[in-house]
Design an enzyme around this catalytic site. Structure first.
Site, PDB file in Angstrom:
ATOM      1  N   SER A  93     -30.344   1.956  24.556  1.00 46.57           N
ATOM      2  CA  SER A  93     -29.026   2.017  25.230  1.00 46.57           C
ATOM      3  C   SER A  93     -28.146   0.708  24.977  1.00 46.57           C
ATOM      4  O   SER A  93     -28.765  -0.363  24.905  1.00 46.57           O
ATOM      5  CB  SER A  93     -29.346   2.247  26.696  1.00 46.57           C
ATOM      6  OG  SER A  93     -28.044   2.186  27.392  1.00 46.57           O
ATOM      7  N   LYS A 130     -34.827   7.658  29.244  1.00 43.48           N
ATOM      8  CA  LYS A 130     -33.460   7.298  28.503  1.00 43.48           C
ATOM      9  C   LYS A 130     -32.518   8.477  29.043  1.00 43.48           C
ATOM     10  O   LYS A 130     -31.397   8.301  29.141  1.00 43.48           O
ATOM     11  CB  LYS A 130     -33.644   7.332  27.150  1.00 43.48           C
ATOM     12  CG  LYS A 130     -32.084   7.482  26.350  1.00 43.48           C
ATOM     13  CD  LYS A 130     -31.291   6.100  26.962  1.00 43.48           C
ATOM     14  CE  LYS A 130     -30.484   5.693  25.821  1.00 43.48           C
ATOM     15  NZ  LYS A 130     -29.442   6.944  25.497  1.00 43.48           N
ATOM     16  N   GLU A 182     -25.993   7.265  34.334  1.00 41.53           N
ATOM     17  CA  GLU A 182     -24.815   6.802  33.792  1.00 41.53           C
ATOM     18  C   GLU A 182     -23.590   7.766  33.993  1.00 41.53           C
ATOM     19  O   GLU A 182     -22.477   7.097  34.213  1.00 41.53           O
ATOM     20  CB  GLU A 182     -24.757   6.518  32.288  1.00 41.53           C
ATOM     21  CG  GLU A 182     -23.651   6.074  31.463  1.00 41.53           C
ATOM     22  CD  GLU A 182     -23.801   6.149  29.832  1.00 41.53           C
ATOM     23  OE1 GLU A 182     -23.037   6.620  29.134  1.00 41.53           O
ATOM     24  OE2 GLU A 182     -24.816   5.430  29.771  1.00 41.53           O
ATOM     25  N   HIS A 207     -31.608   7.720  32.472  1.00 46.90           N
ATOM     26  CA  HIS A 207     -30.613   6.703  32.232  1.00 46.90           C
ATOM     27  C   HIS A 207     -29.219   7.090  32.095  1.00 46.90           C
ATOM     28  O   HIS A 207     -28.305   6.732  32.788  1.00 46.90           O
ATOM     29  CB  HIS A 207     -31.169   5.621  31.155  1.00 46.90           C
ATOM     30  CG  HIS A 207     -30.139   4.771  30.836  1.00 46.90           C
ATOM     31  ND1 HIS A 207     -29.017   5.051  29.881  1.00 46.90           N
ATOM     32  CD2 HIS A 207     -29.539   3.578  31.053  1.00 46.90           C
ATOM     33  CE1 HIS A 207     -28.001   4.134  29.748  1.00 46.90           C
ATOM     34  NE2 HIS A 207     -28.511   3.046  30.543  1.00 46.90           N
ATOM     35  N   ASN A 208     -29.059   8.018  31.168  1.00 42.70           N
ATOM     36  CA  ASN A 208     -27.861   8.763  30.958  1.00 42.70           C
ATOM     37  C   ASN A 208     -27.300   9.706  31.815  1.00 42.70           C
ATOM     38  O   ASN A 208     -26.052   9.592  31.975  1.00 42.70           O
ATOM     39  CB  ASN A 208     -27.786   9.456  29.601  1.00 42.70           C
ATOM     40  CG  ASN A 208     -28.067   8.664  28.344  1.00 42.70           C
ATOM     41  OD1 ASN A 208     -28.605   7.196  28.413  1.00 42.70           O
ATOM     42  ND2 ASN A 208     -27.836   9.185  27.180  1.00 42.70           N
TER      43      ASN A 208
END
Length: 482
Positions: free
Chosen positions: A129, A184, A191, A187-188
């Site tokens: 990232s 991940k 986001e 995380h996205n």
């Protein structure tokens, strides 16, 4: 000569920038791209004069690598990864390491780890990232897969990762098989939530408070010096003050249809599969979907009318309320994301270090912020924390922000300004703090039409009953023959 420390396959912008990052840290690289002309352009361009060698075939690429060989794949997720793995298996040997640095689905990574390990090699699926800039200057890295590979790749990964407090790398081992890509993905998803909340705050400042772009930029700059300090708040201030060629704000000229690459959707699907109420991130994904229906929205704007905007009497007080509401909703977003990771860890028996994950996200990545330090502290104090909302720091923050949060939610509804992420976060909070929800009626409905049974508040958990609602007869699950 087999003296390259690592090889990179795939020379898109991310692959090139990671190569330059590694070379800048003193590592020697081999690079390969399916299209030879791209390899040559890179070697003769940005890679010129650096310890980077280009190759036209996988056999010579593999022969150039130190053992255990390490190859980082920066190719398109899906079939491209599978084809590249097969190509490497034909030239690599047992003990060598294949690393997928793309945005692969974690389920694919679970399968690929087992497959590659069955051939005697090690496999790593790592989240990367930070975008193009992060890849070049220091990304956040989330590796998972074959733990046997970690010692071999750790020095390189932690060398190129972003650093916080000067020396602490935003990279550590996440867990087995698909854990890295799952983290991940979450995380996205977070986001997506952060970006949607910021956009809703922008809409309220613009339409309800009536601020100009310059004034909004000043607000975001001020917020970026406080508890909301983050990469996304910072770039929002920069975007809002950026002028187009005619001197007006460029953001106002950008078409209001948002794109997406799928990881937010994957997060929502995983939440449904694991039964986690990931409501805010789900709304963030759906908001992008709604934005794509631009022509329909334009037609509907001429058919339906909304309430007349009533500007707050105290603009500064409203701005402060939006700041507090944004912070409170952000806490909910991260709490839901961490719940999803916890449920996945139970399912796949991953030993996730939740405080460590917050540390990985503190620098280099898109959601980097001072906020993550508080999450790390919360899990350091209580590693088995059930919900981020129950950490004393965040409990206090929510209590302090609650009144402002409700005022902002009310203002959005009363003025007809869509704020689905703010509102869904508040609804989740109200549901989570409720000792009793109306699900008792829902369970009665299910039993009425489908004999799904129910539990009683005056009986021990685990005892189930069914009522013949037409005849008024209640029986235990066993006596009812269910």
């Amino acid at each position: 000569m087999n003296n390259s420390d690592i090889g990179i396959i795939g020379l898109g912008v991310m692959g090139e920038n990671l190569a330059l990052n590694m070379a800048g840290k003193g590592f020697r690289l081999a690079v390969y791209n399916r299209t030879l002309s791209k390899t040559n352009r890179f070697i003769q361009g940005h890679g010129a004069g650096k310890a980077i060698r280009g190759f036209s075939d996988l056999a010579s690429f593999a022969a150039s690598l130190k053992k255990p060989r390490k190859a980082l794949l920066m190719v398109q997720a899906g079939i491209g990864v599978d084809h590249t793995i097969e190509g490497l298996l034909s030239v690599f040997e047992p003990g060598d390491i294949i690393i997928d640095g793309g945005n692969s689905n974690y389920r694919d990574t679970i399968k690929r780890t087992a497959y590659v390990e069955s051939k005697g090699l090690w496999y790593v699926g790592t989240g990367v990232s930070g975008g193009e800039e992060g890849a070049l200057t220091g990304p956040s890295l989330m590796p998972g897969g074959s733990v046997q590979a970690w010692d071999a790749i750790k020095p390189l990964f932690q060398a190129i990762a972003a650093k916080v407090e000067g020396t602490i790398p935003c990279c550590d081992w996440v867990g087995e098989n698909g854990a890295g890509h799952f983290v991940k993905m979450v995380h996205n998803g977070i986001e997506y939530g952060d970006m949607e909340l910021i956009c809703e705050a922008y809409a309220m400042l613009k339409h309800i408070a009536g601020l100009s772009y310059t004034e909004m930029a000043d607000v975001f700059e001020r917020w970026n010096k406080g508890v909301l300090n983050s990469y996304l708040i910072g770039i929002t201030a920069e975007i809002l003050k950026f002028k187009d060629r005619d001197g007006g704000p460029l953001a106002e000229k950008i078409l209001d249809t948002a794109g997406q690459k799928g990881t937010g959707t994957w997060t929502g699907i995983a939440a449904l599969e694991f039964g986690v109420p990931l409501t805010l991130i789900g709304e963030a994904v759906f908001s992008r979907c709604l934005s794509a229906a631009k022509s329909e929205r334009v037609r509907c704007s001429k058919i339906f009318s909304g309430p007349k905007i009533e500007k707050p009497q105290n603009i500064e007080a409203f701005i402060n309320d939006v700041e507090q509401a944004l912070y409170a909703a952000k806490v909910v977003s991260y709490a839901q994301g961490y719940l999803l990771m916890r449920e996945a860890a139970k399912e796949y028996k991953w030993n996730l270090n939740y405080g460590g994950i917050a540390l990985i996200w503190r620098g280099g990545c898109i959601i980097r912020s001072v906020f993550l330090e508080k999450i790390k502290e919360a899990f350091d104090k209580k590693p088995d924390l059930e919900n981020l909302l129950l950490a004393p720091f965040f409990t206090s923050a929510i209590e302090e922000s609650q009144a402002a949060w409700r005022r902002v939610a009310g203002a959005a509804v009363e003025n007809g300004v869509p704020a689905p992420a703010f509102l869904s976060a508040l609804a989740y909070f109200d549901g989570y703090r409720s000792e009793r929800l109306p699900a008792n009626l829902l369970q009665a409905q299910r039993d009425y039409f489908g004999a799904h049974t129910y539990e009683r508040v005056d009986r021990p958990r685990g005892e189930f009953f069914h009522t013949n609602w037409l005849e008024g007869i209640e029986r235990s699950e066993e006596s009812a023959g269910l």
